[in-house]
Design a protein around this motif. Structure first.
Motif, PDB file in Angstrom:
ATOM      1  N   GLY A  32      10.064  10.041   2.077  1.00 29.52           N
ATOM      2  CA  GLY A  32       8.714   9.764   2.563  1.00 29.52           C
ATOM      3  C   GLY A  32       7.691  10.735   2.018  1.00 29.52           C
ATOM      4  O   GLY A  32       6.620  10.336   1.543  1.00 29.52           O
ATOM      5  N   PHE A  33       8.011  12.032   2.050  1.00 31.65           N
ATOM      6  CA  PHE A  33       7.077  13.041   1.540  1.00 31.65           C
ATOM      7  C   PHE A  33       6.865  12.893   0.032  1.00 31.65           C
ATOM      8  O   PHE A  33       5.746  13.087  -0.472  1.00 31.65           O
ATOM      9  CB  PHE A  33       7.589  14.446   1.849  1.00 31.65           C
ATOM     10  N   THR A  34       7.928  12.569  -0.702  1.00 34.33           N
ATOM     11  CA  THR A  34       7.793  12.445  -2.157  1.00 34.33           C
ATOM     12  C   THR A  34       6.951  11.227  -2.534  1.00 34.33           C
ATOM     13  O   THR A  34       6.074  11.311  -3.400  1.00 34.33           O
ATOM     14  CB  THR A  34       9.184  12.336  -2.815  1.00 34.33           C
ATOM     15  N   VAL A  35       7.217  10.101  -1.885  1.00 36.11           N
ATOM     16  CA  VAL A  35       6.407   8.899  -2.131  1.00 36.11           C
ATOM     17  C   VAL A  35       4.963   9.160  -1.734  1.00 36.11           C
ATOM     18  O   VAL A  35       4.019   8.738  -2.409  1.00 36.11           O
ATOM     19  CB  VAL A  35       6.993   7.690  -1.367  1.00 36.11           C
ATOM     20  N   ASN A  36       4.781   9.888  -0.628  1.00 39.83           N
ATOM     21  CA  ASN A  36       3.426  10.234  -0.183  1.00 39.83           C
ATOM     22  C   ASN A  36       2.686  11.038  -1.255  1.00 39.83           C
ATOM     23  O   ASN A  36       1.505  10.804  -1.530  1.00 39.83           O
ATOM     24  CB  ASN A  36       3.513  11.043   1.113  1.00 39.83           C
ATOM     25  N   SER A  37       3.389  12.020  -1.849  1.00 39.71           N
ATOM     26  CA  SER A  37       2.776  12.820  -2.920  1.00 39.71           C
ATOM     27  C   SER A  37       2.404  11.934  -4.112  1.00 39.71           C
ATOM     28  O   SER A  37       1.359  12.146  -4.744  1.00 39.71           O
ATOM     29  CB  SER A  37       3.741  13.923  -3.364  1.00 39.71           C
ATOM     30  N   ALA A  38       3.250  10.951  -4.412  1.00 41.15           N
ATOM     31  CA  ALA A  38       2.952  10.032  -5.515  1.00 41.15           C
ATOM     32  C   ALA A  38       1.707   9.202  -5.207  1.00 41.15           C
ATOM     33  O   ALA A  38       0.867   8.953  -6.093  1.00 41.15           O
ATOM     34  CB  ALA A  38       4.151   9.125  -5.783  1.00 41.15           C
ATOM     35  N   PHE A  39       1.557   8.772  -3.946  1.00 41.05           N
ATOM     36  CA  PHE A  39       0.362   8.026  -3.546  1.00 41.05           C
ATOM     37  C   PHE A  39      -0.893   8.894  -3.689  1.00 41.05           C
ATOM     38  O   PHE A  39      -1.927   8.437  -4.189  1.00 41.05           O
ATOM     39  CB  PHE A  39       0.494   7.544  -2.100  1.00 41.05           C
ATOM     40  N   VAL A  40      -0.797  10.149  -3.233  1.00 40.35           N
ATOM     41  CA  VAL A  40      -1.942  11.069  -3.337  1.00 40.35           C
ATOM     42  C   VAL A  40      -2.292  11.291  -4.804  1.00 40.35           C
ATOM     43  O   VAL A  40      -3.477  11.305  -5.181  1.00 40.35           O
ATOM     44  CB  VAL A  40      -1.624  12.408  -2.649  1.00 40.35           C
TER      45      VAL A  40
END
Length: 313
Positions: A32-40
């Motif tokens: 979740g955190f990694t995908v979130n960073s990709a979205f940001v």
């Protein structure tokens, strides 16, 4: 049929040991955190300011918390230490904005590797803020970890990116927030902590966000909402992981973020980590893993009965 499937999944979940359930929560949080960073990173590459992304993140995260606030009742809004909560939340909010800026400027794998310096900063702050005694092995591991940072960012080299310093400042802010959590009174609700974080983040970002406002497209609104919901959801999964499983078993699964970040960076952003990034990241991961193992061993020793402690000089 659907109810039977859900019942079967629930039964299979309960058959897992607490450590394995905690590990699965940690894996989900890392993803979740990694995908979130990709979205940001995607939003940043399309011109949205870090403060605007941070404001949306806090706003949508707060919206996700509303049902839990309603269920918990009015007491969840009251902190036992409001001043300490405010300072902790401001530190975490500023760290969030700094992290959003850094992830927009750095390769995803490099940014993720730098976030693993959190235990190194925690060791330093534990000495300064909590007056904890740190033995020479942890000091050596901490120095090795910061040597990995120097290898990765190479200050003074032509390839040096100042955004790496912003990433480290973000981690330092998170470390301060972690230390302040340890000073909070026992029984302080995690929902209360998340509420304070969201409100402080909104207060920090609202002015700069509207100054730099760029009206998002429909797809960008979708990503901003995902950043908010996925961010608070990943935080909740981390808490669940540590509540269910033993920290020494669960924590190493967080290192999957580095593999996921490398894969997403390569497949979506065409980023290929260089030798220095891989070498520095390896040293950071090795040092933080050693620190985590030493802390787990010390907790186990302190919790052991006196007779058992005497067997381990």
């Amino acid at each position: 049929m659907g109810d039977l499937s859900r019942a079967g999944l629930a039964a299979a979940w309960q058959r897992l040991s607490p450590n394995h359930r905690g590990a699965l929560w940690m894996i989900a949080a890392s993803a979740g955190f990694t995908v979130n960073s990709a979205f940001v990173k995607t939003l940043s590459s399309e011109g949205l300011d870090a403060f605007q992304i941070g404001f949306a993140r806090a706003l949508f995260s707060f919206a996700a918390l509303v049902p839990f606030c309603y269920r918990a009742g009015i007491g969840v809004w009251r902190s036992k230490a409001p001043g300490l909560q405010a300072v902790r939340s401001i530190s975490a909010g500023l760290a969030m904005v700094a992290g959003f800026y850094a992830v927009g400027q750095l390769p995803l794998a490099e940014f993720t590797a730098l976030t693993f310096t959190l235990p190194l900063f925690v060791v330093l702050l534990a000495v300064l803020m909590l007056k904890e005694q740190v033995r020479w092995r942890r000091w050596l591991a901490t120095l090795a970890g910061f040597a990995g940072v120097l290898i990765m960012v190479r200050p003074g080299a032509a390839a040096f990116d100042p955004a790496a310093l912003v990433a480290l400042a973000s981690v330092l802010g998170i470390a301060v927030a972690v230390m302040l959590v340890k000073k909070l009174p026992a029984g302080e609700s995690h929902v209360t902590m998340l509420i304070y974080f969201c409100l402080a983040s909104i207060a920090i970002t609202i002015g700069p966000a509207f100054y730099a406002w760029q009206w998002p497209t429909a797809f960008q609104w979708l990503l901003l909402a995902a950043v908010g919901f996925l961010g608070v959801g990943s935080q909740a999964m981390i808490i669940r992981a540590y509540r269910i499983g033993e920290a020494s078993f669960v924590a190493p699964f967080d290192y999957l973020k580095l593999i996921l970040a490398g894969a997403i960076g390569f497949l979506i952003f065409a980023e290929v980590p260089d030798f220095w990034t891989v070498a520095g990241a390896g040293l950071i991961v090795a040092s933080t893993f050693y620190i985590a193992r030493r802390e787990a061993a010390q907790r186990a020793a302190s919790a052991a009965p006196p007779a058992e402690k005497s067997l381990h000089p």
